[in-house]
Motif scaffolding. Sequence first.
Motif, mmCIF file in Angstrom:
data_model
loop_
_atom_site.group_PDB
_atom_site.id
_atom_site.type_symbol
_atom_site.label_atom_id
_atom_site.label_comp_id
_atom_site.label_asym_id
_atom_site.label_seq_id
_atom_site.Cartn_x
_atom_site.Cartn_y
_atom_site.Cartn_z
ATOM 1 N N HIS A 170 32.427 42.498 41.554
ATOM 2 C CA HIS A 170 31.277 41.838 42.186
ATOM 3 C C HIS A 170 30.281 41.324 41.142
ATOM 4 N N LEU A 171 30.411 41.850 39.911
ATOM 5 C CA LEU A 171 29.475 41.467 38.847
ATOM 6 C C LEU A 171 29.536 39.961 38.589
ATOM 7 N N ARG A 172 30.760 39.422 38.474
ATOM 8 C CA ARG A 172 30.907 37.999 38.136
ATOM 9 C C ARG A 172 30.347 37.114 39.240
ATOM 10 N N SER A 173 30.704 37.415 40.494
ATOM 11 C CA SER A 173 30.214 36.597 41.614
ATOM 12 C C SER A 173 28.698 36.613 41.663
ATOM 13 N N PHE A 189 36.692 32.326 39.875
ATOM 14 C CA PHE A 189 36.559 32.896 38.519
ATOM 15 C C PHE A 189 37.665 33.912 38.268
ATOM 16 N N GLY A 190 37.942 34.139 36.974
ATOM 17 C CA GLY A 190 38.970 35.095 36.569
ATOM 18 C C GLY A 190 38.479 36.528 36.650
ATOM 19 N N VAL A 191 39.364 37.458 36.320
ATOM 20 C CA VAL A 191 39.023 38.879 36.430
ATOM 21 C C VAL A 191 38.406 39.400 35.133
ATOM 22 N N VAL A 192 37.728 40.542 35.244
ATOM 23 C CA VAL A 192 37.135 41.206 34.072
ATOM 24 C C VAL A 192 38.178 42.168 33.506
ATOM 25 N N LEU A 193 38.464 42.034 32.214
ATOM 26 C CA LEU A 193 39.458 42.893 31.563
ATOM 27 C C LEU A 193 38.770 43.898 30.643
ATOM 28 N N GLY A 194 39.440 45.015 30.429
ATOM 29 C CA GLY A 194 38.969 45.980 29.443
ATOM 30 C C GLY A 194 39.395 45.530 28.053
ATOM 31 N N ILE A 238 31.373 31.278 45.804
ATOM 32 C CA ILE A 238 31.646 31.816 44.467
ATOM 33 C C ILE A 238 32.340 33.172 44.615
ATOM 34 N N THR A 239 33.668 33.134 44.507
ATOM 35 C CA THR A 239 34.481 34.355 44.613
ATOM 36 C C THR A 239 35.574 34.281 43.549
ATOM 37 N N ASP A 240 36.379 35.336 43.449
ATOM 38 C CA ASP A 240 37.451 35.324 42.465
ATOM 39 C C ASP A 240 38.501 34.267 42.834
ATOM 40 N N SER A 241 39.220 33.790 41.829
ATOM 41 C CA SER A 241 40.193 32.705 42.019
ATOM 42 C C SER A 241 41.308 33.081 42.984
ATOM 43 N N GLY A 242 41.533 34.388 43.173
ATOM 44 C CA GLY A 242 42.568 34.840 44.106
ATOM 45 C C GLY A 242 42.335 34.375 45.537
ATOM 46 N N GLN A 243 41.095 34.035 45.856
ATOM 47 C CA GLN A 243 40.791 33.573 47.214
ATOM 48 C C GLN A 243 40.852 32.046 47.339
ATOM 49 N N GLY A 244 41.318 31.393 46.273
ATOM 50 C CA GLY A 244 41.371 29.931 46.256
ATOM 51 C C GLY A 244 42.190 29.344 47.397
ATOM 52 N N THR A 245 43.375 29.917 47.650
ATOM 53 C CA THR A 245 44.255 29.396 48.712
ATOM 54 C C THR A 245 43.591 29.533 50.076
ATOM 55 N N HIS A 246 42.942 30.681 50.303
ATOM 56 C CA HIS A 246 42.246 30.912 51.580
ATOM 57 C C HIS A 246 41.203 29.818 51.820
ATOM 58 N N PHE A 247 40.404 29.512 50.797
ATOM 59 C CA PHE A 247 39.358 28.504 50.977
ATOM 60 C C PHE A 247 39.935 27.098 51.111
#
Length: 660
Positions: free
Chosen positions: A211-214, A441-446, A407-416
């Motif tokens: 949720h930080l990125r969004s 947006f992409g994911v946060v990696l360690g 503004i959500t993660d790119s994984g929801q791109g198809t849904h939108f």
Amino acid sequence: MGDPMAEYTTRLQKQESEIRTLSAEIESLKSPEELGFSPHLEGLREENNKLKYRLNVLKRSLQEERSQSNKTMININQRLQEVFGEAIRAACPDLDNPPLAVTPNQQAKFGDYQCNSAMALAQMLKSKGVKVNPREIAEKIVQHIPDNELIQKTEIAGPGFINVHLRRSYVSKLLTNLLLNGVQPPPLAARKKVVIDFSSPNIAKEMHVGHLRSTIIGDSVCRLFEFLGYEVLRLNHVGDWGTQFGMLIAHLQDKFPNYLSESPPIGDLQAFYKESKKRFDEDEVFKKRAYQCVVRLQSKDSDFIKGWNLICDVSRSEFQKVYNCLGIKIIERGESFYQEMMTAVVKELEEKGLVEMDEGRKIMFAPGQSIPLTLVKSDGGYTYDTSDLAAIHHRLFTEKADIIIYITDSGQGTHFQLVFAAAQLIGWYDPKVTRVEHAGFGVVLGEDKKKFKTRSGDTVRLMDLLDEGLKRSMDKLKDKERDKILSPEELLLAQSSVAFGCIKYADLSHNRINDYIFSFDKMLDDRGNTAAYLLYALTRIRSISRLANISEAALWKAAETTEVLLDHDKEWKLGKCILRFPEVLQKVLEDLLLHTLCDFLYELATTFTEFYDSCYCVEKDRQTGEVVKVNMWRMLLCEATAAIMAKGFDILGITPVSRM
């Protein structure tokens, strides 16, 4: 809305082309008796004269508007595009929509900007059977450049690049305007309404690093639109409805049977959620009761609504702790808000014959999409698809939004993609008129380049992350012995400024489309393109006038009376860099890639360092250290740099401090 001057010019060119064709036809008639009178030609000439008159009125009006709007910053690139647009239309009147390309020059020795349209125009003419050398086209364009206030000279290089040198007096005047009026955005053609959907955590679950990125990107996009003068509605589409609330309310009834009369002390909502989920998965009797609770909740039973509100309130207070740390303002409008609207949306789709039955489900296919939207599940319940369709309908028709950004993660791109395609099919909006887009947006990696998790493999709680940022920020300040220089209050302000500024900047300085590696060590480094470096740079710039004992009033007076000289190469480079700010914001407005703004701020800071190292702002006696001379025009360049950096930070949601 289009540019009326461009519209009139295009119509004028088409008519003049038609007049030339008709005149040629009449001239080619052999017999004088056949010449006669052409009412169509006369009509065109009359309409042509009217258009010329309107065009001249518009040009005069534009000149007057420019002379009156010197309180706002000017987008130099846009102004050059207007100048070259007019020159290209005059040089190539037979071309419809001729290409226009004006960019900052990558090599200062060749000029300040470059127009690269000649090569594309040559290709365009070649496709029409006209072979012309691009350099000849460039020469023709230069010949048709209208009188203007910003170009000193042009030079044609290579195959047809037009190098543009700006007038130093013009750049100096713009810098003076900036100093006297502050950082004011260019005027808007129309004040549009923008709805920005961001953050969107789920009730009864902790906000995590995802949720930080969004939240950070969404807040910064809002700040950009707000600064530019748009009306912005910041919406938090929280997950506050659905079958999970049945199990939560059933668990609440068992654990706190007096919840209706006594407020239940739910300390750890995450643990509460896990307990109820475990029971739901393992206990069939509990599961059955959870489903009954969902039915009672959806039928608006007051006892169940109270239980639902209690759970939502506990979550809200946890979310607010995060929003307070990050300085986020947002209006909650969750899935529950759209419940009543979903029925009407499904009914409208059915009436338009767009709904199909599929194994008891009501589905809908949008054009160009292979996956259907599920509107109603086989058990009669609604889905994310239905709630997002209801949400976009409300935003378009009730909020009357001109721009909607998710503004959500790119994984929801198809849904939108599905939701937007469906909304266009129904006729709710035309993408040529209303801007609706998903900024993914992409994911946060360690640092191990895997999804960012705790050592035990759990998702990182956002509050834990922010607390860790505060701790590390204080450690860094103490390592630098800032605790010996700053007062306790100043130290705390510096701590939160560095901690939260670094977390935000580390996110925003990466292309949002890509994944990024979360590293406290890198983000707190005060070297390179980091918030720590830029915050320190701004503090240092602002300290120059303070250490020279120059008050704000004295700087203001100097801005009114002192010309900003740009004779030294580094003065000229810095002055131009400062004035690129509106161009940078325009680009970010178009693509919503905030790393462009971060890159610009870093470039501005490094350009300032070059200037400061080469040009004395304050000259001191080497023996006594006393100020012997102040080069006030250079102090004004310092002030203009600080003003732009501060506004850039404001758009990024970063709070600088006066001392650190």
